[in-house]
Motif scaffolding. Structure first.
Motif, PDB file in Angstrom:
ATOM      1  N   HIS A 276      -6.148  -3.186  16.663  1.00 15.22           N
ATOM      2  CA  HIS A 276      -4.689  -2.870  17.487  1.00 15.22           C
ATOM      3  C   HIS A 276      -3.730  -1.932  16.594  1.00 15.22           C
ATOM      4  O   HIS A 276      -2.764  -1.536  17.312  1.00 15.22           O
ATOM      5  N   GLN A 277      -4.246  -1.410  15.542  1.00 12.17           N
ATOM      6  CA  GLN A 277      -3.105  -0.766  14.653  1.00 12.17           C
ATOM      7  C   GLN A 277      -2.940   0.595  15.442  1.00 12.17           C
ATOM      8  O   GLN A 277      -3.719   1.427  16.045  1.00 12.17           O
ATOM      9  N   SER A 278      -1.435   0.843  15.222  1.00 11.34           N
ATOM     10  CA  SER A 278      -1.072   2.081  16.068  1.00 11.34           C
ATOM     11  C   SER A 278      -0.391   3.001  15.095  1.00 11.34           C
ATOM     12  O   SER A 278      -0.249   4.070  15.723  1.00 11.34           O
ATOM     13  N   LYS A 279      -0.085   2.578  13.882  1.00 17.78           N
ATOM     14  CA  LYS A 279       0.605   3.475  13.050  1.00 17.78           C
ATOM     15  C   LYS A 279       0.010   3.081  11.728  1.00 17.78           C
ATOM     16  O   LYS A 279       0.027   2.066  11.538  1.00 17.78           O
ATOM     17  N   LEU A 280       0.350   4.061  10.662  1.00 13.39           N
ATOM     18  CA  LEU A 280       0.272   3.604   9.395  1.00 13.39           C
ATOM     19  C   LEU A 280       1.642   3.934   8.516  1.00 13.39           C
ATOM     20  O   LEU A 280       2.303   4.699   8.825  1.00 13.39           O
ATOM     21  N   THR A 281       1.734   2.867   7.418  1.00 14.39           N
ATOM     22  CA  THR A 281       2.953   3.022   7.033  1.00 14.39           C
ATOM     23  C   THR A 281       2.884   3.515   5.407  1.00 14.39           C
ATOM     24  O   THR A 281       1.857   2.878   4.647  1.00 14.39           O
ATOM     25  N   LEU A 282       3.523   4.485   4.945  1.00 13.66           N
ATOM     26  CA  LEU A 282       3.362   5.098   3.757  1.00 13.66           C
ATOM     27  C   LEU A 282       4.247   4.176   2.819  1.00 13.66           C
ATOM     28  O   LEU A 282       5.262   3.689   3.089  1.00 13.66           O
ATOM     29  N   MET A 283       3.820   3.935   1.676  1.00 12.92           N
ATOM     30  CA  MET A 283       4.771   3.426   0.408  1.00 12.92           C
ATOM     31  C   MET A 283       4.947   4.711  -0.520  1.00 12.92           C
ATOM     32  O   MET A 283       3.860   5.281  -0.659  1.00 12.92           O
ATOM     33  N   SER A 284       5.869   4.775  -0.984  1.00 16.41           N
ATOM     34  CA  SER A 284       6.195   5.869  -1.889  1.00 16.41           C
ATOM     35  C   SER A 284       5.142   5.939  -3.148  1.00 16.41           C
ATOM     36  O   SER A 284       4.908   5.087  -3.491  1.00 16.41           O
ATOM     37  N   GLU A 285       4.765   7.330  -3.243  1.00 14.92           N
ATOM     38  CA  GLU A 285       3.812   7.395  -4.440  1.00 14.92           C
ATOM     39  C   GLU A 285       4.192   7.131  -5.882  1.00 14.92           C
ATOM     40  O   GLU A 285       3.485   7.256  -6.890  1.00 14.92           O
ATOM     41  N   SER A 286       5.724   7.018  -5.853  1.00 11.04           N
ATOM     42  CA  SER A 286       6.095   6.519  -7.241  1.00 11.04           C
ATOM     43  C   SER A 286       5.660   5.191  -7.805  1.00 11.04           C
ATOM     44  O   SER A 286       5.371   4.969  -8.853  1.00 11.04           O
ATOM     45  N   LEU A 287       4.949   4.302  -6.596  1.00  9.94           N
ATOM     46  CA  LEU A 287       4.176   3.240  -7.124  1.00  9.94           C
ATOM     47  C   LEU A 287       3.039   3.508  -8.128  1.00  9.94           C
ATOM     48  O   LEU A 287       2.947   2.594  -8.986  1.00  9.94           O
ATOM     49  N   ARG A 288       2.439   4.461  -8.148  1.00  8.48           N
ATOM     50  CA  ARG A 288       1.526   5.095  -9.042  1.00  8.48           C
ATOM     51  C   ARG A 288       1.910   5.020 -10.331  1.00  8.48           C
ATOM     52  O   ARG A 288       1.061   5.438 -11.259  1.00  8.48           O
ATOM     53  N   ASN A 289       3.132   5.423 -10.639  1.00  4.91           N
ATOM     54  CA  ASN A 289       3.653   5.437 -11.913  1.00  4.91           C
ATOM     55  C   ASN A 289       3.504   4.065 -12.879  1.00  4.91           C
ATOM     56  O   ASN A 289       3.182   4.181 -14.135  1.00  4.91           O
ATOM     57  N   ASP A 290       3.423   3.145 -12.136  1.00  2.66           N
ATOM     58  CA  ASP A 290       3.038   1.699 -12.850  1.00  2.66           C
ATOM     59  C   ASP A 290       1.947   1.041 -12.518  1.00  2.66           C
ATOM     60  O   ASP A 290       1.594   0.281 -13.111  1.00  2.66           O
ATOM     61  N   GLY A 291       1.432   1.387 -11.122  1.00  2.00           N
ATOM     62  CA  GLY A 291       0.176   0.487 -10.627  1.00  2.00           C
ATOM     63  C   GLY A 291      -1.113   1.126 -11.156  1.00  2.00           C
ATOM     64  O   GLY A 291      -1.143   2.353 -11.243  1.00  2.00           O
ATOM     65  N   ARG A 292      -2.159   0.166 -11.414  1.00  2.00           N
ATOM     66  CA  ARG A 292      -3.364   0.821 -11.825  1.00  2.00           C
ATOM     67  C   ARG A 292      -4.206   0.909 -10.495  1.00  2.00           C
ATOM     68  O   ARG A 292      -4.206  -0.591  -9.945  1.00  2.00           O
ATOM     69  N   VAL A 293      -5.116   1.757 -10.402  1.00  2.00           N
ATOM     70  CA  VAL A 293      -6.080   1.673  -9.069  1.00  2.00           C
ATOM     71  C   VAL A 293      -7.281   1.185  -9.659  1.00  2.00           C
ATOM     72  O   VAL A 293      -7.829   1.724 -10.492  1.00  2.00           O
ATOM     73  N   TRP A 294      -7.728   0.129  -8.758  1.00  2.00           N
ATOM     74  CA  TRP A 294      -9.173  -0.157  -9.231  1.00  2.00           C
ATOM     75  C   TRP A 294      -9.991  -0.800  -8.132  1.00  2.00           C
ATOM     76  O   TRP A 294      -9.445  -1.190  -7.039  1.00  2.00           O
ATOM     77  N   VAL A 295     -11.218  -0.887  -8.274  1.00  2.00           N
ATOM     78  CA  VAL A 295     -12.033  -1.763  -7.232  1.00  2.00           C
ATOM     79  C   VAL A 295     -13.254  -2.341  -7.892  1.00  2.00           C
ATOM     80  O   VAL A 295     -13.311  -2.239  -9.411  1.00  2.00           O
ATOM     81  N   PRO A 296     -13.793  -3.487  -7.569  1.00  2.00           N
ATOM     82  CA  PRO A 296     -14.906  -4.107  -8.266  1.00  2.00           C
ATOM     83  C   PRO A 296     -15.897  -3.131  -8.937  1.00  2.00           C
ATOM     84  O   PRO A 296     -16.252  -2.246  -8.100  1.00  2.00           O
ATOM     85  N   LYS A 297     -16.581  -3.444  -9.860  1.00  2.00           N
ATOM     86  CA  LYS A 297     -17.777  -2.442 -10.243  1.00  2.00           C
ATOM     87  C   LYS A 297     -18.897  -2.684  -9.344  1.00  2.00           C
ATOM     88  O   LYS A 297     -19.538  -1.985  -8.829  1.00  2.00           O
ATOM     89  N   TYR A 376      10.832  -1.365  -7.635  1.00  2.00           N
ATOM     90  CA  TYR A 376      10.066  -1.213  -6.448  1.00  2.00           C
ATOM     91  C   TYR A 376      10.490  -2.236  -5.693  1.00  2.00           C
ATOM     92  O   TYR A 376       9.522  -2.251  -4.425  1.00  2.00           O
ATOM     93  N   GLY A 377      11.366  -2.883  -5.703  1.00  2.49           N
ATOM     94  CA  GLY A 377      11.798  -4.038  -4.925  1.00  2.49           C
ATOM     95  C   GLY A 377      11.400  -3.960  -3.356  1.00  2.49           C
ATOM     96  O   GLY A 377      10.865  -4.663  -2.763  1.00  2.49           O
ATOM     97  N   ASN A 378      12.114  -2.856  -2.994  1.00  5.13           N
ATOM     98  CA  ASN A 378      12.349  -2.585  -1.310  1.00  5.13           C
ATOM     99  C   ASN A 378      10.551  -2.122  -1.203  1.00  5.13           C
ATOM    100  O   ASN A 378      10.237  -2.736  -0.012  1.00  5.13           O
ATOM    101  N   LEU A 379       9.774  -1.540  -1.751  1.00  2.00           N
ATOM    102  CA  LEU A 379       8.466  -1.265  -1.583  1.00  2.00           C
ATOM    103  C   LEU A 379       7.791  -2.690  -1.339  1.00  2.00           C
ATOM    104  O   LEU A 379       6.970  -2.921  -0.521  1.00  2.00           O
ATOM    105  N   PHE A 380       7.802  -3.756  -2.311  1.00  2.00           N
ATOM    106  CA  PHE A 380       7.236  -4.799  -2.500  1.00  2.00           C
ATOM    107  C   PHE A 380       7.556  -5.805  -1.330  1.00  2.00           C
ATOM    108  O   PHE A 380       6.752  -6.305  -0.566  1.00  2.00           O
TER     109      PHE A 380
END
Lengths: 640, 256
Positions: A276-297, A376-380
């Motif tokens: 049903h998804q009609s559009k995608l929402t961006l979150m500021s890339e500033s999140l990558r300043n503190d967030g660590r990106v991962w997936v399971p091995k 990042y409160g507003n993004l969270f």
């Protein structure tokens, strides 16, 4: 036909000043004898319409929304770059120029980009004078932040709503001219065609979305400020109404389309939750300043954020940190996006399978939850509202989404297309971002074009043609264009097929995403071309548009736009096929280094592709504008 | 989720409208409210029925175009825009009533689409600073205290959706108008035309047929951007101030 970029002679830093002096001026008393059409009221359109009205020209402005204030520039979050060097950290016009050229992977014109950097300084002054409430320090001066990996703090911002505040500033300037009678505003009116007589743009054809009435408007010049075409992918961060129709119709009337395959895919968007998804929402890339990106091995299908905390460190793959130890999670947008796709293609995606984690656990341990909340409160909150999950209790899930299109109508240094009198501004042109746009540069370009470039360059054209050189709407070319627009509308409502417009749009979007998205190959692109041609054939025989052409009919509006997206999609695929190199947002699988990184081929591909329409169902012709680099040395990007 | 929807259908501004009931049998809690209507519209088209017209654009809560009156609240039960409302807010089996904004100054165009051009005309009456492009001072020439800048920003975040009008029993536009008046009354850039601005914008607001404010605070309670009624108090003060002092200059200055 030879493409003439009209780049002025002389040293880089003097080109624009000299050019401005050489441009012809329109006598103040004669300005009121000229009419200019501005299509679109985002940052580029509103600023252009207001500035031209102030100068004394008669402007007609058009937007398809119910108010000019709703144009999608309003949704830009992060900020706007300007080489003010208020922070005394070594910024300069030249440094902003250099970063933008390099960030664009050397596929933009030096002269245009330098002018953009020069204008950036005046934009901030202008916006402050209009009452735009930028963020400030306690001492009362403007605050800056570093953005998108830039090494200087040159980004001005208004919390996470910079686009909104800048657009409302331009909207207020536009309103002032509407009140003064210099701008006539047409809301809920969509452009359907551009009218060209004797090789010059003479006006446009529009549809009143409330009554369905098709009308003609004549003018001395036409400015298309109609934004980008990210919605060709169906799902994107664009507004639902954002479309390519104005630019595409101009293209079919002779304007060349530049670099259509250059699209930007943003890594930190909220993943798709269902069909049903009609559009995608961006979150500021500033999140990558503190967030660590991962997936399971090892693949853990369906893993959710709340359960991710139980996965031991030894079973996690922080793939950006592993592959790019020096930049880690802060690699550029295209690299972060492509690597997320790679791990998901390996089956290691989380959630629906098309998502990776963005984990703040370490940052919260290091600085505390309160600090993270303040930053990042507003993004969270936004994440929690859309997904229903609490990002303080487990990592966020993110996935890349189409965000911006660097390609657009080909324009010369004056922002004029190859059709005299027809201009393209802002995201609608291909001009300043090369193959990849830097963060906080889109707002800068839209406003530079509208406030500080077009008021000079359009004046030169108008002074040269003279006010008497105008064609009225009674000219046969207007009649022909009205007829063809009416025929098209009637055709759409009379197909009476079985599939909805959205079904076609979704099918097109999936095809573009799969074969002309983050990673492209010759084989895939050829397959996509066939699929798109089939979609086009089926659309014109099996689409179902209910209602009539003479009323508010939102299905008809969509059908009219999707028909153009289908044709554009095929051109994007052609362009991606022709560009057998990887550069910026365009990754060709055949062109990579032994380590699997993008390999640019400057000897063969340092050009702007400009496509010429040659008739319905005919292959388009590729023209190449060679890019000459006299000031910067071309280097390969490396983030290892 | 199964949902029963009672939706206002109206062919055009000249015909009478009525509620029509629809069943949505396959809603998902993750859908936004607008996506649920997308799904319903697809069902309707498949059945040969015209889809429900509604305004929407950015679908991320900032353009202010979406405008549904849901179960007696503008934008529904949460303090968000309609596009940021998700079906998980509702119960399985619930009946939901969907209407357009209701206000004399916002005439219905079709189904759930209303005409909010009155808002644009109020802004055109004075919602700007009279400066031309170019020739302005350096951006850091006039320091503005962080507190004032932040307060002006809070007022400036209004998205012009009209929920305040729809929420008000008097259909008053005071919150919308006061947000812009406040932004410029707070900032130094707005001082020169401060009085004329308040007067002109309020005159236009009255001319458009919006009602008066009786301090019910329904507007603040429903505003998706949290615009405060303190702005209304500030606008009243601006207005009284403007009325008490004459700013008109009797003859054009200089140049003769």
């Amino acid at each position: 036909m030879k493409l003439d970029s009209k780049i002025p002679e002389g040293p880089l830093a003097e080109k624009w000043s000299k050019h401005k002096f050489n441009l012809k001026l329109v006598n103040p008393a004669n300005k009121r004898k000229y009419e200019v059409i501005v299509v679109g009221t985002g940052l580029a359109g509103a600023s252009a319409a207001a500035s031209l009205g102030e100068l004394g020209y008669n402007v007609k402005a058009f937007c398809f929304q119910d108010s000019p204030r709703r144009a999608h520039s309003i949704a830009a979050q992060g900020g706007i770059n300007a080489a003010k060097n208020y922070q005394n950290d070594g910024d300069s016009v030249y440094r902003l120029f250099y970063d933008t050229i390099k960030g664009g992977d050397y596929r933009a014109r030096e002269a245009n980009v330098h002018r953009l950097a020069e204008s950036s300084v005046s934009i901030i002054d202008q916006c402050v004078a209009q009452g735009v409430p930028f963020a400030r320090e306690y001492g009362g001066l403007l605050a800056n932040r570093s953005f998108g990996g830039a090494q200087v703090s040159r980004t001005f911002y208004a919390r996470g709503q910079t686009g909104q505040q800048l657009l409302l500033g331009a909207y207020s300037a536009l309103n002032r001219q509407i009140a003064n009678g210099k701008v006539q505003m047409y809301n809920r009116t969509e452009m359907l065609d551009v009218v060209i007589v004797d090789g010059k743009a003479r006006g446009i054809i529009t549809r009143d979305l409330l009554t369905g009435k098709i009308e003609s408007h004549s003018a001395h010049a036409v400015l298309l400020c109609t934004g980008g075409y990210g919605n060709v992918f169906y799902l994107s961060t664009n507004a639902k109404g954002s479309n390519v129709t104005a630019a595409w119709r101009a293209h079919k009337r002779g304007a060349f389309f530049g670099n259509p395959c250059f699209t930007q895919i943003h890594p930190t968007c909220i993943p798709v939750s269902g069909d049903h998804q009609s559009k995608l929402t961006l979150m500021s890339e500033s999140l990558r300043n503190d967030g660590r990106v991962w997936v399971p091995k090892k693949a853990m299908p369906g893993l959710k954020g709340i359960d991710a905390v139980k996965v031991p460190e030894s079973e996690r793959d922080y793939f950006l940190e592993r592959k790019y130890p020096s930049f880690g999670n802060l690699v550029p947008r295209d690299v972060a996006s492509r690597n997320a796709k790679i791990v998901c293609d390996e089956g290691r995606g989380v959630g629906s399978g098309l998502a990776v984690f963005l984990d703040f656990t370490d940052a919260i341990k290091r600085v505390g939850e309160d600090t993270i909340r303040a930053k990042y409160g507003n993004l969270f909150d936004m994440y929690a509202q859309i997904t229903g999950e609490n990002p303080y209790k487990g990592p966020m899930m993110i996935y890349p989404a189409v965000h911006y299109t660097m390609g657009g109508l080909w324009v010369d240094y004056n922002l004029m297309t190859n059709v005299p009198g027809l201009y393209a501004l802002g995201e609608a042109n291909f001009s300043d971002h090369g193959a990849n746009r830097l963060g906080a540069s889109a707002l800068m370009q839209g406003l530079a074009d509208g406030y500080f470039v077009i008021p000079y360059t359009v004046g030169d054209y108008l002074a040269n043609i003279g006010w008497a050189d105008k064609v009225g709407t009674d000219h046969p070319a207007f009649k022909e264009a009205i007829q063809s627009s009416e025929d098209r509308m009637n055709k759409l409502v009379n197909i009476k097929g079985k599939k909805t417009v959205d079904e076609f749009h979704r099918q097109l979007g999936l095809t573009m995403w799969e074969y002309c998205g983050m990673s492209r190959s010759e084989q895939g692109l050829k397959k996509a071309k066939q699929i798109i041609q089939d979609i086009k054939k089926e659309f014109w025989t099996n689409v179902n548009v209910l209602g009539t052409t003479t009323e508010l009919n939102q299905e008809l509006e969509k059908a009219n736009r999707v028909a153009d997206f289908i044709e554009l999609g095929e051109l994007m695929v052609d362009d991606a096929l022709a560009r057998a190199e990887s550069c910026g947002g365009h990754f060709r699988e055949e062109s990579q280094t032994p380590e699997g990184e993008a390999l640019r081929k400057d000897d063969e591909f340092a050009f702007v592709s400009a496509w010429e329409f040659k008739g319905e169902n005919q292959p388009e012709e590729l023209h190449k504008e060679e890019l000459r680099f006299e000031n910067v040395k071309l280097t390969q990007r490396s983030y290892k | 989720m199964k949902i029963t929807l009672k939706v206002w259908r109206q062919k055009n501004k000249d015909t009478k409208g009525a509620f029509k009931t629809y069943q949505v049998d396959h809603a998902s809690p993750d859908m936004s409210f607008l996506e649920m209507i997308d799904v319903l519209n697809t069902d309707l088209i498949k059945k040969g029925e015209e889809s429900i017209a509604f305004d929407h654009d950015c679908r991320e809560g900032i353009c202010g175009m979406c405008s549904l009156y849901i179960n007696g609240h503008p934008h529904g039960p949460l303090q968000t825009t309609t596009c940021q409302l998700h079906m998980r807010t509702f119960k399985d089996g619930e009946t939901i009533t969907v209407e357009p904004w209701r206000a004399n100054a916002f005439p219905v165009i079709k189904d759930l689409v209303v005409d909010r051009s009155a808002f644009d005309r109020i802004q055109q009456a004075g919602g700007y600073v009279n400066v031309n492009t170019g020739g302005v001072p350096d951006a850091n020439m006039i320091p503005i205290s962080k507190k004032i800048a932040d307060e002006a920003f809070d007022a400036a975040t209004c998205i012009g959706c009209g929920a305040c009008v729809a929420a008000c029993k008097n259909a008053s536009a005071m919150l919308f108008v006061s947000a812009k008046v406040s932004q410029f009354a707070l900032l130094p850039q707005g001082q020169v035309e401060r009085k004329e601005r308040a007067e002109k914008m309020i005159a236009q607001m009255d001319a458009e047929g919006f009602g008066s404010c009786t301090n019910t605070y329904a507007c603040e309670a429903e505003c998706p951007k949290g615009i405060k009624v303190a702005n209304i108090a500030r606008m009243n003060r601006e207005y009284f101030g403007a009325m008490l002092s004459s700013y008109e200059v009797s003859s054009g200055g200089g140049g003769e």
